[in-house]
Design a protein around this motif. Structure first.
Motif, PDB file in Angstrom:
ATOM      1  N   ASP A   1       6.311 -14.858 -54.186  1.00 60.44           N
ATOM      2  CA  ASP A   1       7.705 -14.468 -54.358  1.00 60.44           C
ATOM      3  C   ASP A   1       8.352 -15.391 -55.391  1.00 60.44           C
ATOM      4  O   ASP A   1       8.268 -16.618 -55.259  1.00 60.44           O
ATOM      5  N   PRO A   2       8.989 -14.847 -56.431  1.00 62.92           N
ATOM      6  CA  PRO A   2       9.512 -15.692 -57.517  1.00 62.92           C
ATOM      7  C   PRO A   2      10.638 -16.627 -57.100  1.00 62.92           C
ATOM      8  O   PRO A   2      10.810 -17.684 -57.701  1.00 62.92           O
ATOM      9  N   LEU A   3      11.407 -16.270 -56.079  1.00 64.87           N
ATOM     10  CA  LEU A   3      12.531 -17.116 -55.667  1.00 64.87           C
ATOM     11  C   LEU A   3      12.080 -18.269 -54.784  1.00 64.87           C
ATOM     12  O   LEU A   3      12.475 -19.422 -54.990  1.00 64.87           O
ATOM     13  N   THR A   4      11.247 -17.982 -53.799  1.00 58.96           N
ATOM     14  CA  THR A   4      10.886 -18.982 -52.792  1.00 58.96           C
ATOM     15  C   THR A   4       9.505 -19.593 -53.001  1.00 58.96           C
ATOM     16  O   THR A   4       9.173 -20.598 -52.382  1.00 58.96           O
ATOM     17  N   ASN A   5       8.689 -18.955 -53.843  1.00 59.78           N
ATOM     18  CA  ASN A   5       7.312 -19.390 -54.089  1.00 59.78           C
ATOM     19  C   ASN A   5       6.431 -19.264 -52.848  1.00 59.78           C
ATOM     20  O   ASN A   5       5.349 -19.854 -52.782  1.00 59.78           O
ATOM     21  N   LEU A   6       6.888 -18.497 -51.865  1.00 56.80           N
ATOM     22  CA  LEU A   6       6.045 -18.164 -50.723  1.00 56.80           C
ATOM     23  C   LEU A   6       5.239 -16.915 -51.069  1.00 56.80           C
ATOM     24  O   LEU A   6       5.434 -16.306 -52.122  1.00 56.80           O
ATOM     25  N   LEU A   7       4.332 -16.527 -50.185  1.00 55.55           N
ATOM     26  CA  LEU A   7       3.561 -15.313 -50.424  1.00 55.55           C
ATOM     27  C   LEU A   7       4.488 -14.108 -50.544  1.00 55.55           C
ATOM     28  O   LEU A   7       5.470 -13.992 -49.809  1.00 55.55           O
ATOM     29  N   SER A   8       4.165 -13.215 -51.468  1.00 57.89           N
ATOM     30  CA  SER A   8       4.921 -11.976 -51.594  1.00 57.89           C
ATOM     31  C   SER A   8       4.570 -11.058 -50.422  1.00 57.89           C
ATOM     32  O   SER A   8       3.626 -11.316 -49.667  1.00 57.89           O
ATOM     33  N   GLN A   9       5.330  -9.983 -50.281  1.00 60.63           N
ATOM     34  CA  GLN A   9       5.063  -9.049 -49.190  1.00 60.63           C
ATOM     35  C   GLN A   9       3.637  -8.501 -49.269  1.00 60.63           C
ATOM     36  O   GLN A   9       2.918  -8.453 -48.270  1.00 60.63           O
ATOM     37  N   LYS A  10       3.225  -8.101 -50.460  1.00 65.86           N
ATOM     38  CA  LYS A  10       1.887  -7.534 -50.635  1.00 65.86           C
ATOM     39  C   LYS A  10       0.805  -8.549 -50.288  1.00 65.86           C
ATOM     40  O   LYS A  10      -0.162  -8.237 -49.582  1.00 65.86           O
ATOM     41  N   ALA A  11       0.963  -9.775 -50.781  1.00 68.51           N
ATOM     42  CA  ALA A  11      -0.028 -10.816 -50.513  1.00 68.51           C
ATOM     43  C   ALA A  11      -0.041 -11.181 -49.033  1.00 68.51           C
ATOM     44  O   ALA A  11      -1.102 -11.420 -48.444  1.00 68.51           O
ATOM     45  N   PHE A  12       1.146 -11.215 -48.421  1.00 65.93           N
ATOM     46  CA  PHE A  12       1.223 -11.549 -47.001  1.00 65.93           C
ATOM     47  C   PHE A  12       0.510 -10.501 -46.149  1.00 65.93           C
ATOM     48  O   PHE A  12      -0.223 -10.843 -45.217  1.00 65.93           O
ATOM     49  N   LEU A  13       0.717  -9.232 -46.458  1.00 69.29           N
ATOM     50  CA  LEU A  13       0.078  -8.166 -45.685  1.00 69.29           C
ATOM     51  C   LEU A  13      -1.442  -8.255 -45.800  1.00 69.29           C
ATOM     52  O   LEU A  13      -2.165  -8.075 -44.814  1.00 69.29           O
ATOM     53  N   ALA A  14      -1.927  -8.541 -47.005  1.00 70.06           N
ATOM     54  CA  ALA A  14      -3.373  -8.674 -47.201  1.00 70.06           C
ATOM     55  C   ALA A  14      -3.918  -9.847 -46.388  1.00 70.06           C
ATOM     56  O   ALA A  14      -4.957  -9.738 -45.724  1.00 70.06           O
ATOM     57  N   LEU A  15      -3.217 -10.975 -46.428  1.00 73.25           N
ATOM     58  CA  LEU A  15      -3.634 -12.154 -45.661  1.00 73.25           C
ATOM     59  C   LEU A  15      -3.623 -11.858 -44.168  1.00 73.25           C
ATOM     60  O   LEU A  15      -4.569 -12.188 -43.448  1.00 73.25           O
ATOM     61  N   SER A  16      -2.565 -11.224 -43.690  1.00 72.34           N
ATOM     62  CA  SER A  16      -2.402 -10.980 -42.257  1.00 72.34           C
ATOM     63  C   SER A  16      -3.455 -10.017 -41.724  1.00 72.34           C
ATOM     64  O   SER A  16      -3.935 -10.175 -40.599  1.00 72.34           O
ATOM     65  N   ARG A  17      -3.798  -9.019 -42.525  1.00 73.84           N
ATOM     66  CA  ARG A  17      -4.850  -8.094 -42.084  1.00 73.84           C
ATOM     67  C   ARG A  17      -6.175  -8.839 -41.931  1.00 73.84           C
ATOM     68  O   ARG A  17      -6.950  -8.560 -41.012  1.00 73.84           O
ATOM     69  N   GLY A  18      -6.420  -9.780 -42.817  1.00 78.85           N
ATOM     70  CA  GLY A  18      -7.620 -10.599 -42.693  1.00 78.85           C
ATOM     71  C   GLY A  18      -7.581 -11.477 -41.455  1.00 78.85           C
ATOM     72  O   GLY A  18      -8.593 -11.646 -40.763  1.00 78.85           O
ATOM     73  N   GLU A  19      -6.407 -12.039 -41.155  1.00 76.97           N
ATOM     74  CA  GLU A  19      -6.255 -12.873 -39.960  1.00 76.97           C
ATOM     75  C   GLU A  19      -6.465 -12.047 -38.691  1.00 76.97           C
ATOM     76  O   GLU A  19      -7.082 -12.512 -37.722  1.00 76.97           O
ATOM     77  N   LEU A  20      -5.946 -10.821 -38.690  1.00 74.80           N
ATOM     78  CA  LEU A  20      -6.143  -9.937 -37.533  1.00 74.80           C
ATOM     79  C   LEU A  20      -7.623  -9.652 -37.310  1.00 74.80           C
ATOM     80  O   LEU A  20      -8.116  -9.686 -36.172  1.00 74.80           O
ATOM     81  N   GLU A  21      -8.334  -9.367 -38.384  1.00 74.92           N
ATOM     82  CA  GLU A  21      -9.752  -9.050 -38.261  1.00 74.92           C
ATOM     83  C   GLU A  21     -10.537 -10.260 -37.762  1.00 74.92           C
ATOM     84  O   GLU A  21     -11.426 -10.133 -36.909  1.00 74.92           O
ATOM     85  N   ARG A  22     -10.212 -11.444 -38.265  1.00 70.22           N
ATOM     86  CA  ARG A  22     -10.906 -12.650 -37.804  1.00 70.22           C
ATOM     87  C   ARG A  22     -10.599 -12.932 -36.335  1.00 70.22           C
ATOM     88  O   ARG A  22     -11.480 -13.347 -35.575  1.00 70.22           O
ATOM     89  N   ALA A  23      -9.349 -12.710 -35.930  1.00 67.04           N
ATOM     90  CA  ALA A  23      -8.979 -12.928 -34.529  1.00 67.04           C
ATOM     91  C   ALA A  23      -9.695 -11.926 -33.626  1.00 67.04           C
ATOM     92  O   ALA A  23     -10.127 -12.268 -32.519  1.00 67.04           O
ATOM     93  N   ARG A  24      -9.828 -10.701 -34.109  1.00 68.39           N
ATOM     94  CA  ARG A  24     -10.524  -9.676 -33.317  1.00 68.39           C
ATOM     95  C   ARG A  24     -11.997 -10.035 -33.150  1.00 68.39           C
ATOM     96  O   ARG A  24     -12.532  -9.992 -32.037  1.00 68.39           O
ATOM     97  N   ARG A  25     -12.640 -10.411 -34.255  1.00 67.47           N
ATOM     98  CA  ARG A  25     -14.064 -10.749 -34.185  1.00 67.47           C
ATOM     99  C   ARG A  25     -14.299 -12.012 -33.361  1.00 67.47           C
ATOM    100  O   ARG A  25     -15.287 -12.122 -32.642  1.00 67.47           O
ATOM    101  N   GLY A  26     -13.384 -12.973 -33.477  1.00 65.48           N
ATOM    102  CA  GLY A  26     -13.542 -14.222 -32.745  1.00 65.48           C
ATOM    103  C   GLY A  26     -13.005 -14.168 -31.334  1.00 65.48           C
ATOM    104  O   GLY A  26     -13.122 -15.146 -30.588  1.00 65.48           O
TER     105      GLY A  26
END
Length: 220
Positions: free
Chosen positions: A57-82
């Motif tokens: 995100d250009p204002l806050t330098n945090l992950l953008s919405q698109k990047a956050f969704l991609a990261l979170s889907r990966g976290e969900l999958e890892r939590a499910r497998r683990g």
């Protein structure tokens, strides 16, 4: 007899020279080639910059919405497998609309920047913090549930409560945030990040209805 035939370029060639080769022409072609190669490097750099801009995100330098969704889907999958629990924390600035109306959008942007900085400082260094939209920030917490997630949210809320923004007239603007937490004991194949975000937003609204500057947790 002087050879003036044109050498046919091989497949994939971008240029060719007449025979005999004139040194000045060769030098010119070399310079042009160097410029083309330089343009290629510039295009690679621009592509990398655009990809980086899309990720943050250009204002806050945090992950953008698109990047956050991609990261979170990966976290969900890892939590499910683990087979580990997972929580999602949503943080929303209290009364940002009123702040924008009273002090202007520039001050509102300063508020968002300060909130983002506080979230980053008070969350764990490896947490993927994203600005989801407007004044809402999200943090996925794999392996964390219930009170442990609340402790992280409370740490951020306290950090904001102890921080003010200095206005041009010398007064201090006190800013607070509300937190909504959704905790899952078990992540399944049907668990979707959009559903978790919706429930976390519901939890934020409950925190705001209770007066703001506090956290509310939903277990699912």
């Amino acid at each position: 007899m002087q050879d003036t035939d044109v050498t046919t370029p091989r497949a994939g060639a971008d240029d060719f020279l007449h025979k005999p080769v004139v040194p000045l022409e060769l030098k010119s072609r070399v310079h042009i080639g160097e410029r083309i190669l330089g343009m290629g490097d510039d295009l690679v750099n621009v592509k990398g910059a655009l990809e980086n801009a899309a990720m943050f995100d250009p204002l806050t330098n945090l992950l953008s919405q698109k990047a956050f969704l991609a990261l979170s889907r990966g976290e969900l999958e890892r939590a499910r497998r683990g087979q580990v629990p997972l929580s999602l924390v949503a943080l929303d600035v209290d009364d940002l609309t009123s702040i924008n109306e009273k002090h202007g959008e520039a001050v509102g942007n300063d508020v968002l920047t300060l909130v983002a900085q506080t979230i980053r400082e008070k969350s764990r260094p490896y947490d993927g913090v994203g600005r989801y939209k407007d004044d809402m920030f999200l943090i996925p917490l794999p392996g964390v549930i219930g009170q442990d997630a609340e402790k992280i949210a409370e740490r951020i809320l306290k950090g904001m409560a102890n921080t003010d923004i200095s206005l041009l007239d010398g007064t201090a603007l006190h800013v607070t945030v509300s937190a909504g937490i959704v905790s899952l004991l078990r992540v399944t194949v049907s668990t979707e990040i959009e559903m978790l975000i919706e429930r976390a937003q519901e939890a934020v609204e409950r925190a705001k209805q209770a007066g703001g500057n506090q956290a509310h947790t939903i277990f699912i």
